[in-house]
Write an enzyme that holds these catalytic residues in place. Structure first.
Site, mmCIF file in Angstrom:
data_model
loop_
_atom_site.group_PDB
_atom_site.id
_atom_site.type_symbol
_atom_site.label_atom_id
_atom_site.label_comp_id
_atom_site.label_asym_id
_atom_site.label_seq_id
_atom_site.Cartn_x
_atom_site.Cartn_y
_atom_site.Cartn_z
ATOM 1 N N GLY A 208 0.831 -1.199 0.000
ATOM 2 C CA GLY A 208 0.000 0.000 0.000
ATOM 3 C C GLY A 208 0.862 1.244 0.000
ATOM 4 O O GLY A 208 2.020 1.217 -0.417
ATOM 5 N N SER A 209 0.291 2.325 0.498
ATOM 6 C CA SER A 209 0.964 3.621 0.403
ATOM 7 C C SER A 209 2.000 3.804 1.512
ATOM 8 O O SER A 209 1.953 3.139 2.555
ATOM 9 C CB SER A 209 -0.078 4.724 0.494
ATOM 10 O OG SER A 209 -0.751 4.619 1.732
ATOM 11 N N GLY A 213 1.876 2.633 5.329
ATOM 12 C CA GLY A 213 3.032 1.809 5.706
ATOM 13 C C GLY A 213 3.662 2.284 7.008
ATOM 14 O O GLY A 213 4.061 1.472 7.854
ATOM 15 N N GLU A 230 5.571 -3.137 1.120
ATOM 16 C CA GLU A 230 5.768 -2.849 -0.306
ATOM 17 C C GLU A 230 4.980 -1.586 -0.602
ATOM 18 O O GLU A 230 3.748 -1.622 -0.665
ATOM 19 C CB GLU A 230 5.234 -4.001 -1.151
ATOM 20 C CG GLU A 230 5.935 -5.282 -0.816
ATOM 21 C CD GLU A 230 6.002 -6.220 -2.004
ATOM 22 O OE1 GLU A 230 6.810 -7.140 -1.937
ATOM 23 O OE2 GLU A 230 5.255 -6.025 -2.970
ATOM 24 N N CYS A 264 2.511 0.385 -8.808
ATOM 25 C CA CYS A 264 3.557 0.880 -7.901
ATOM 26 C C CYS A 264 4.800 1.232 -8.706
ATOM 27 O O CYS A 264 5.527 2.155 -8.364
ATOM 28 C CB CYS A 264 3.873 -0.154 -6.839
ATOM 29 S SG CYS A 264 4.247 -1.759 -7.535
HETATM 30 P P1 NAD Z 1 -3.471 2.202 1.127
HETATM 31 O O1 NAD Z 1 -2.244 2.479 1.915
HETATM 32 O O2 NAD Z 1 -4.545 3.237 1.104
HETATM 33 O O3 NAD Z 1 -4.189 0.870 1.626
HETATM 34 C C1 NAD Z 1 -3.533 -0.378 1.631
HETATM 35 C C2 NAD Z 1 -4.201 -1.313 2.604
HETATM 36 O O4 NAD Z 1 -4.004 -0.840 3.941
HETATM 37 C C3 NAD Z 1 -5.718 -1.447 2.427
HETATM 38 O O5 NAD Z 1 -6.055 -2.809 2.563
HETATM 39 C C4 NAD Z 1 -6.258 -0.616 3.564
HETATM 40 O O6 NAD Z 1 -7.548 -1.006 3.984
HETATM 41 C C5 NAD Z 1 -5.242 -0.865 4.651
HETATM 42 N N1 NAD Z 1 -5.162 0.150 5.714
HETATM 43 C C6 NAD Z 1 -5.454 1.469 5.638
HETATM 44 N N2 NAD Z 1 -5.209 2.063 6.833
HETATM 45 C C7 NAD Z 1 -4.754 1.094 7.671
HETATM 46 C C8 NAD Z 1 -4.321 1.082 9.041
HETATM 47 N N3 NAD Z 1 -4.303 2.182 9.778
HETATM 48 N N4 NAD Z 1 -3.905 -0.094 9.570
HETATM 49 C C9 NAD Z 1 -3.903 -1.229 8.819
HETATM 50 N N5 NAD Z 1 -4.297 -1.267 7.539
HETATM 51 C C10 NAD Z 1 -4.720 -0.128 6.961
HETATM 52 O O7 NAD Z 1 -2.969 1.874 -0.351
HETATM 53 P P2 NAD Z 1 -3.821 1.552 -1.657
HETATM 54 O O8 NAD Z 1 -4.516 2.791 -2.105
HETATM 55 O O9 NAD Z 1 -4.623 0.320 -1.460
HETATM 56 O O10 NAD Z 1 -2.667 1.157 -2.687
HETATM 57 C C11 NAD Z 1 -1.969 2.117 -3.423
HETATM 58 C C12 NAD Z 1 -0.542 2.245 -2.915
HETATM 59 O O11 NAD Z 1 0.072 0.970 -2.875
HETATM 60 C C13 NAD Z 1 0.335 3.074 -3.845
HETATM 61 O O12 NAD Z 1 1.158 3.918 -3.081
HETATM 62 C C14 NAD Z 1 1.163 2.021 -4.565
HETATM 63 O O13 NAD Z 1 2.367 2.501 -5.090
HETATM 64 C C15 NAD Z 1 1.350 1.007 -3.491
HETATM 65 N N6 NAD Z 1 1.679 -0.307 -4.053
HETATM 66 C C16 NAD Z 1 2.949 -0.800 -3.888
HETATM 67 C C17 NAD Z 1 3.317 -2.023 -4.445
HETATM 68 C C18 NAD Z 1 4.702 -2.578 -4.311
HETATM 69 O O14 NAD Z 1 4.886 -3.731 -4.667
HETATM 70 N N7 NAD Z 1 5.672 -1.823 -3.838
HETATM 71 C C19 NAD Z 1 2.358 -2.765 -5.156
HETATM 72 C C20 NAD Z 1 1.069 -2.241 -5.300
HETATM 73 C C21 NAD Z 1 0.740 -1.020 -4.737
#
Ligand code: NAD
Length: 459
Positions: A208-209, A213, A230, A264
């Site tokens: 995620g973001s 993270g 990631e 990503c």
């Molecule tokens: P996000 O950070 O908004 O959410 C990711 C996950 O975290 C979701 O399942 C969400 O419900 C959960 N989440 C949110 N707040 C939380 C908390 N406080 N505690 C625990 N879990 C929580 O990200 P997104 O919008 O789903 O994905 C987009 C981001 O992911 C982009 O920044 C992208 O670059 C990154 N990404 C990275 C990779 C990689 O391999 N490096 C791959 C895909 C996406």
């Protein structure tokens, strides 16, 4: 209640019951109870179930692609591509997981003066897999497949933007023979993710973001558990003056606009040698103008809607700042007025390094392009970021490209390609792009903990 909407038209698809702190605790209890049993199942049986899951993905491809396309807005052809490519990753894990777990003899007793030294590998236990929506099959299977093969049980929380897909994955894994309590899905958003982190898990594997993270890392810090993150990127590419301009422009436009830039490792910044800058812009623009934008259900659509409506304001602000500070918006630049989260494919030239479009992850169909005078300037600009996921160089000359790529502070580097992930290579983010690696044998070992055996026969 979690309401799932179609980003192409805003229509409600389904309402889902969300997990609560109480149901999550109960699910953790089941996964904990199951884990010893699951890790005692012979590897061949665990592998058989994963191989069956792989076959079900092939068999149900169309139905799965339709669901993912509806809830995320991913163009149907790209949804099919993702599911079609997932079995290749699963095959890698099936081939390598058993040997990655095998005991290793580090030294015979003769070599150490009497003590035989052995390394064994044990599963972590119950792990949390908190996932993203942009490539749910790829980023999910990078975690839950090796985790299950190595004897862990998994609490899987798909993104709230891809939950129907997550539930499909859940039912296929169980149909394939993974026990109900070895893989358990949690439905919900950030609150559910945060409640999951309160359980006594032994590892958290997050995609995620960067901002989320950070929260995950903080929540896990006092637990002293395995943490893998990631995260996002601001991935650059440099185009040298010796390239075939049309080929480089086509490759980079695809890297910038595939999945509406929501990868990503999407190309987010392009640096072009001044000698070919104008020619490159021409080819890049003509390629971008050729992409069909619109209805994700059509086979020919290349750029669909954004999955998250909130991202549109971020993109508008980036483009507006760029144009107010002297950059040239050569294509697009605004949201499309039709229903749905559409933003025009956008090309911003002469984008200064300090602009947000060159510094903050856009995660949308926009690209900033800048002219550079030399390799040294390109290296400095490419490394001028908090992120460190991927970087690429386009050149006819391999040694020149490799010399530049060796200086990139990023987990993956590309010569004449971009936006590419291989199951055989570790996928690693540096700095704000994350911690740890998935994929490759390193990404299998991520789900194991070593035990060092010092074995001395009695005298
Ligand atoms: P996000 O950070 O908004 O959410 C990711 C996950 O975290 C979701 O399942 C969400 O419900 C959960 N989440 C949110 N707040 C939380 C908390 N406080 N505690 C625990 N879990 C929580 O990200 P997104 O919008 O789903 O994905 C987009 C981001 O992911 C982009 O920044 C992208 O670059 C990154 N990404 C990275 C990779 C990689 O391999 N490096 C791959 C895909 C996406």
């Amino acid at each position: 209640m979690l309401s799932v909407h179609n980003p192409a038209n805003g229509q409600l698809i389904q309402n889902l019951e969300e997990d609560t702190a109480t149901t999550i605790a109960a699910k953790f209890g089941r996964a904990k109870h199951e884990q010893k049993k699951w890790s005692a199942v012979p590897f061949s049986k665990r592998a058989q179930a994963i191989a069956k899951f792989r076959d079900l993905l092939v068999e149900r491809l169309e139905e799965l692609a339709q669901t993912m396309s509806q809830e995320t807005g991913k163009p149907i052809t790209q949804a099919r591509n993702e599911i079609r490519a997932t079995p290749g990753r699963i095959d890698f894990f099936l081939e390598h997981a058993e040997s990655a777990m095998r005991e290793e003899l580090a030294a015979e007793s003769e070599a150490t003066g009497g003590t035989r030294e052995v390394i064994s590998f044990e599963p972590l236990g119950v792990i949390a897999n908190i996932s993203a929506w942009n490539y749910p099959y790829f980023v999910g299977s990078n975690v839950f497949v090796p985790a299950l093969l190595t004897g862990n049980t998994v609490l899987y929380k798909p993104s709230e933007m891809a939950t129907l897909t997550g539930l499909k994955i859940d039912s296929l894994l169980h149909e394939a023979g993974i026990p109900a309590d070895a893989f358990i899905t949690i439905v919900g958003g950030g609150a559910a993710g945060s409640a999951l982190l309160e359980q006594n898990i032994q590892g958290v594997f997050f995609t995620g973001s960067y901002s989320t993270g950070q929260k995950i890392a903080q929540a896990a810090a006092s637990k002293m558990i395995r943490v893998q993150l990631e995260l996002g990127g601001k991935d650059p590419a440099y185009v040298c003056e010796d390239v075939n301009v049309a080929n480089a422009a086509e490759s980079l436009a695809e890297g910038a606009f595939y999945n509406a830039g929501q990868s990503c490792c999407a190309i987010e910044r392009i640096y072009v040698h001044e000698k070919i800058y104008d020619a490159f812009l021409d080819k890049f623009l003509s390629t971008a103008k050729g992409y069909e934008v619109g209805d994700p259900t059509k086979d020919s659509t290349f750029v669909g809607p954004l999955t998250r409506s909130q991202q549109i304001e971020i993109l508008e602000a980036q483009v507006q700042e760029a144009s107010s500070k002297g950059a040239r918006v050569l294509l697009g630049g605004k949201r499309l007025t039709s229903a749905g989260n559409y933003f025009e494919p956008t090309v911003v030239a002469d984008a200064d390094q300090n602009l947000r479009i060159m510094r903050e992850e856009s995660f949308g169909p926009v690209i900033g392009i800048q002219k550079v005078k030399s390799d040294a300037e390109a290296i400095e600009r490419m490394n001028d970021t908090e992120y460190g996921l991927t970087a690429g160089v386009y050149s006819q000359n391999e040694s020149r490209a490799r010399e530049i790529l060796a200086q990139m502070d990023s987990g993956s580097v590309y010569w004449n390609c971009c936006d590419r992930v291989s199951p055989r290579l570790p996928w690693t983010g540096r700095r704000h792009s994350g911690i740890g690696s998935t994929l490759s044998v390193i990404g299998i070992r991520a789900f194991l903990q070593p035990k060092a055996w010092h074995l001395r026969a009695p005298k």
